[in-house]
Write a protein that holds these residues in place. Structure first.
Motif, short mmCIF file in Angstrom:
data_model
loop_
_atom_site.label_atom_id
_atom_site.label_comp_id
_atom_site.label_asym_id
_atom_site.label_seq_id
_atom_site.Cartn_x
_atom_site.Cartn_y
_atom_site.Cartn_z
N VAL A 93 0.84 -1.20 0.00
CA VAL A 93 0.00 0.00 0.00
C VAL A 93 0.87 1.25 0.00
CG1 VAL A 93 -1.61 1.36 1.38
CG2 VAL A 93 -2.00 -1.09 1.08
N LYS A 94 0.53 2.21 -0.86
CA LYS A 94 1.33 3.44 -1.00
C LYS A 94 0.58 4.71 -0.61
CE LYS A 94 4.81 1.16 -2.74
NZ LYS A 94 6.03 0.94 -1.93
N THR A 95 -0.76 4.65 -0.61
CA THR A 95 -1.54 5.85 -0.33
C THR A 95 -2.63 5.55 0.70
OG1 THR A 95 -3.23 5.45 -2.03
CG2 THR A 95 -1.21 6.60 -2.73
N ARG A 96 -3.16 6.61 1.28
CA ARG A 96 -4.26 6.45 2.24
C ARG A 96 -5.49 5.85 1.56
NH1 ARG A 96 -4.72 11.26 6.71
NH2 ARG A 96 -2.58 11.11 7.54
N GLU A 97 -5.73 6.29 0.32
CA GLU A 97 -6.88 5.78 -0.41
C GLU A 97 -6.77 4.27 -0.60
OE1 GLU A 97 -5.09 8.42 -1.25
OE2 GLU A 97 -6.58 9.97 -0.79
N GLU A 98 -5.58 3.82 -0.95
CA GLU A 98 -5.35 2.38 -1.10
C GLU A 98 -5.58 1.66 0.23
OE1 GLU A 98 -2.15 0.57 -3.97
OE2 GLU A 98 -1.32 2.37 -3.01
N LEU A 152 2.60 1.15 7.25
CA LEU A 152 1.89 2.32 6.73
C LEU A 152 2.22 3.60 7.48
CD1 LEU A 152 -1.65 0.70 6.24
CD2 LEU A 152 0.23 0.80 4.62
N ASP A 154 4.42 5.78 7.13
CA ASP A 154 4.76 6.93 6.30
C ASP A 154 3.52 7.72 5.88
OD1 ASP A 154 7.38 6.24 6.48
OD2 ASP A 154 7.49 5.28 4.51
N LEU A 155 2.36 7.10 6.00
CA LEU A 155 1.11 7.77 5.62
C LEU A 155 0.55 8.60 6.77
CD1 LEU A 155 -0.67 4.84 3.73
CD2 LEU A 155 0.85 6.60 2.79
#
Length: 208
Positions: A93-98, A152, A154-155
């Protein structure tokens, strides 16, 4: 905190090495799952487990000091399934949306687990009734949250990390109650409630 003596009552007394001991332990676990599924926690007694497993009661006590230790062993397997599922779902997972989308997927998978394995409901009730097991569950939650933040983190800004940890704790507790509640509903109603909860979690996962 639980001291060493208290923890020992919920531990496996010995790890089987020989094939016969391994088979006996497997028979004990299978019998415990069967009894919990069919009769609930009230039907899970050491004598009945021994009968169902086809072993002498003394052999049962060689592995487990009491019933709570058997519940703990079942819970350890359950926790591993939860942890493995969570790790798999949120991997990459790279983004909050993901992350929010993956949370929806995770909830569906947890619902499938409880529906597929009814023993989890009885096991969960048993953990809540025992102080040592309840503390174990809380510790497992903390481990899961730490792993989640490691993947996660980093988010989430550094200043929000502790609030995020508290939020995740509440999400886990609430989601557990929801999953257990809908496990007893007809499938159509279960999916309705699950869908509503998925929307809520997706909207609030990063609300700190």
């Amino acid at each position: 905190m639980i001291d060493h003596n208290e923890k020992s009552r919920i531990r496996l007394r010995k790890k089987p090495q020989q094939e016969r001991s391994i088979q006996r332990l497997e028979a004990i676990m299978a019998a415990s799952i069967r009894l919990l599924t069919e009769k609930g926690i009230s039907g899970l007694t050491m004598s009945e487990i021994a009968v169902q497993a086809g072993i002498p009661i003394g052999s049962l006590y060689q592995f487990f000091p009491e019933k709570a230790a058997i519940i703990r062993a079942l819970h350890d397997n359950f926790s591993k399934s939860i942890s493995d599922t969570t790790t798999t779902v949120f991997r990459g997972v790279k983004t909050r949306e993901e992350a929010c989308d993956r949370a929806v997927v995770a909830l569906a998978k947890f619902h499938e687990m409880f529906t597929r394995e009814p023993v989890y409901l009885s096991m969960w009730s048993a953990t809540l009734a025992d102080p040592d097991l309840k503390q174990l569950v809380a510790s497992n939650h903390d481990v899961l949250i730490t792993a989640f933040l490691a993947d996660l983190g980093d988010l989430v800004p550094a200043e929000d990390q502790e609030r995020m940890r508290a939020s995740l704790k509440l999400q886990i507790l609430s989601s557990g109650e929801v999953i257990r509640f809908i496990a007893g509903l007809p499938e159509e109603q279960a999916q309705l409630h699950l869908g509503q909860w998925q929307k809520f979690v997706k909207a609030t996962l990063f609300a700190v």
